[in-house]
Design a protein around this motif. Structure first.
Motif, short mmCIF file in Angstrom:
data_model
loop_
_atom_site.label_atom_id
_atom_site.label_comp_id
_atom_site.label_asym_id
_atom_site.label_seq_id
_atom_site.Cartn_x
_atom_site.Cartn_y
_atom_site.Cartn_z
N LYS A 2 0.54 -0.97 -0.05
CA LYS A 2 -0.33 -0.15 -0.06
C LYS A 2 1.07 1.09 -0.21
O LYS A 2 1.34 0.84 0.48
CB LYS A 2 -0.57 0.17 1.67
N ASN A 3 0.32 2.09 -0.80
CA ASN A 3 0.79 3.60 -0.79
C ASN A 3 0.36 4.62 -0.30
O ASN A 3 -0.67 5.00 -0.32
CB ASN A 3 0.90 4.08 -2.34
N ILE A 4 1.19 5.34 0.84
CA ILE A 4 0.24 5.75 2.09
C ILE A 4 0.81 7.60 1.71
O ILE A 4 2.17 7.66 1.70
CB ILE A 4 0.08 5.62 3.18
N LEU A 5 0.16 8.76 1.74
CA LEU A 5 0.62 9.64 1.39
C LEU A 5 0.66 10.71 3.12
O LEU A 5 -0.90 10.48 3.58
CB LEU A 5 0.09 10.51 0.17
N VAL A 6 1.20 11.18 3.82
CA VAL A 6 1.21 11.58 4.66
C VAL A 6 1.56 13.52 4.67
O VAL A 6 2.03 13.99 3.81
CB VAL A 6 2.31 11.08 6.08
N ILE A 7 0.20 14.05 4.65
CA ILE A 7 0.40 15.51 5.40
C ILE A 7 0.25 16.13 6.14
O ILE A 7 -0.48 15.75 7.29
CB ILE A 7 -1.31 16.22 4.19
N ASN A 8 1.76 17.67 5.95
CA ASN A 8 0.98 17.55 7.48
C ASN A 8 1.45 19.39 7.37
O ASN A 8 2.15 19.77 5.94
CB ASN A 8 2.84 17.52 7.97
N GLY A 9 -0.03 20.42 7.83
CA GLY A 9 -0.57 21.46 7.48
C GLY A 9 0.34 22.59 8.41
O GLY A 9 1.73 22.11 8.65
N PRO A 10 0.43 23.72 8.39
CA PRO A 10 1.03 24.88 8.47
C PRO A 10 1.81 24.93 9.71
O PRO A 10 1.19 23.99 10.55
CB PRO A 10 0.74 26.05 8.19
N ASN A 11 3.17 25.38 9.75
CA ASN A 11 3.60 25.12 11.12
C ASN A 11 4.51 24.16 11.69
O ASN A 11 5.49 23.96 12.79
CB ASN A 11 2.94 25.93 12.45
N LEU A 12 3.71 22.59 11.67
CA LEU A 12 3.90 21.44 11.98
C LEU A 12 5.56 21.65 11.51
O LEU A 12 6.41 21.49 12.36
CB LEU A 12 3.33 20.29 11.31
N ASN A 13 5.82 22.01 10.28
CA ASN A 13 7.94 22.22 10.03
C ASN A 13 8.65 22.77 11.08
O ASN A 13 9.85 22.49 11.44
CB ASN A 13 7.79 22.82 8.96
N ASN A 74 -2.23 15.76 9.25
CA ASN A 74 -2.35 16.70 10.34
C ASN A 74 -2.47 17.71 9.67
O ASN A 74 -1.45 18.83 9.35
CB ASN A 74 -1.65 17.08 10.88
N PRO A 75 -3.99 18.13 9.64
CA PRO A 75 -4.07 20.01 8.84
C PRO A 75 -4.09 20.81 9.75
O PRO A 75 -3.54 22.48 8.87
CB PRO A 75 -5.64 19.56 8.52
N ALA A 76 -3.25 21.02 11.09
CA ALA A 76 -2.95 21.96 11.59
C ALA A 76 -4.03 22.68 11.70
O ALA A 76 -5.30 22.74 11.65
CB ALA A 76 -1.61 22.36 11.27
N ALA A 77 -3.33 24.03 11.76
CA ALA A 77 -4.46 24.89 11.97
C ALA A 77 -6.23 24.62 10.94
O ALA A 77 -6.63 25.45 11.18
CB ALA A 77 -3.94 26.38 12.00
N TYR A 78 -5.76 24.30 9.59
CA TYR A 78 -6.96 24.58 8.95
C TYR A 78 -8.01 22.88 9.19
O TYR A 78 -8.70 23.72 8.46
CB TYR A 78 -5.78 24.30 7.70
N THR A 79 -7.61 22.41 10.25
CA THR A 79 -8.58 21.89 10.81
C THR A 79 -9.36 22.36 10.78
O THR A 79 -10.99 21.84 10.49
CB THR A 79 -7.87 20.79 12.10
N HIS A 80 -9.42 23.63 11.72
CA HIS A 80 -10.88 24.11 11.88
C HIS A 80 -11.24 24.89 11.30
O HIS A 80 -12.29 25.62 11.80
CB HIS A 80 -10.01 25.31 13.69
N PHE A 110 -11.75 27.40 19.93
CA PHE A 110 -11.98 27.41 18.26
C PHE A 110 -11.90 25.89 17.69
O PHE A 110 -11.29 25.86 16.64
CB PHE A 110 -11.27 28.87 17.95
N ARG A 111 -10.73 25.62 18.73
CA ARG A 111 -9.96 24.03 18.20
C ARG A 111 -10.92 22.69 17.99
O ARG A 111 -10.65 21.75 18.01
CB ARG A 111 -8.02 23.59 18.91
N GLN A 112 -11.75 22.85 18.95
CA GLN A 112 -12.88 22.13 19.51
C GLN A 112 -13.81 21.49 17.43
O GLN A 112 -14.37 19.91 17.69
CB GLN A 112 -14.24 22.50 19.55
N ARG A 113 -14.03 22.82 16.50
CA ARG A 113 -14.51 21.71 15.20
C ARG A 113 -13.24 21.32 14.38
O ARG A 113 -12.42 22.03 13.93
CB ARG A 113 -15.29 23.28 14.77
N SER A 114 -13.87 21.00 13.76
CA SER A 114 -13.12 19.78 12.86
C SER A 114 -13.93 19.66 11.56
O SER A 114 -14.62 18.98 10.70
CB SER A 114 -12.10 18.78 12.83
N PHE A 115 -13.80 20.24 9.89
CA PHE A 115 -13.92 20.06 9.18
C PHE A 115 -13.37 19.37 8.84
O PHE A 115 -14.35 18.33 8.59
CB PHE A 115 -13.73 21.77 7.66
#
Ligand code: CA2
Length: 143
Positions: A2-13, A74-80, A110-115
């Motif tokens: 299986k081929n899996i894509l792992v995406i990390n969002g803003p500031n996780l770097n 992990n969409p980081a802040a874009y989660t919300h 503000f972190r309680q909602r995840s789209f």
């Protein structure tokens, strides 16, 4: 395999540079090494992608269509905030696990909602780096 894509969002770097009480003291390079090691143990092929821009994450999800068998995000802040990332995930219809290093449920309102949670098959919160391995385990076990 299986081929899996792992995406990390803003500031996780920036992991490891600040807020060790919330995100731990290991840096982003250590996270990438941990993900690759976990994937190897599970017999998965993994590509890691990190970006600070919402549109670049949407583009990467669109490009995953027909290429990847699963997504860990992990969409980081874009989660919300991001309906665009939610819509991209729905459009490609790839099994997805949402991961958060911290326990977002016990943080600010503000972190309680995840789209993204409206699409993700599984959501892992507050397990630190191990959450990424749990997400990979879930996708590896999936029929
Ligand atoms: O707990 C998580 O994994 C988060 O997705 C991390 C995001 C945050 O906006 C989410 O609510 C929960 C933040 C990513 C990185 O933030 C840093 C802050 C300081 C130093 C280094 C990274």
């Amino acid at each position: 395999m299986k081929n899996i894509l792992v995406i990390n969002g803003p500031n996780l770097n920036m992991l490891g540079l600040r807020e060790p009480a919330i995100y731990g003291s290991r840096d982003f390079k250590a996270l990438l090494a941990f993900i690759q090691e976990s994937a190897q143990q599970l017999g998965l092929e993994v590509e890691c992608f990190q970006h600070n821009h919402e549109g670049a994450i949407v583009d990467k999800i669109q490009q995953a269509y027909g290429v990847f068998d699963g997504i860990v995000i992990n969409p980081a802040a874009y989660t919300h905030t991001s309906v665009a990332i939610l819509d991209a995930l729905k459009a490609v219809s790839i099994p997805t696990v949402e991961v958060h290093i911290s326990d977002v449920d016990s943080r600010e309102d503000f972190r309680q909602r995840s789209f993204v949670s409206l699409y993700a098959e599984k959501v892992i919160k507050g397990h630190g780096f191990d959450g990424y391995k749990e997400a990979l385990e879930y996708l590896a076990a999936k029929k």
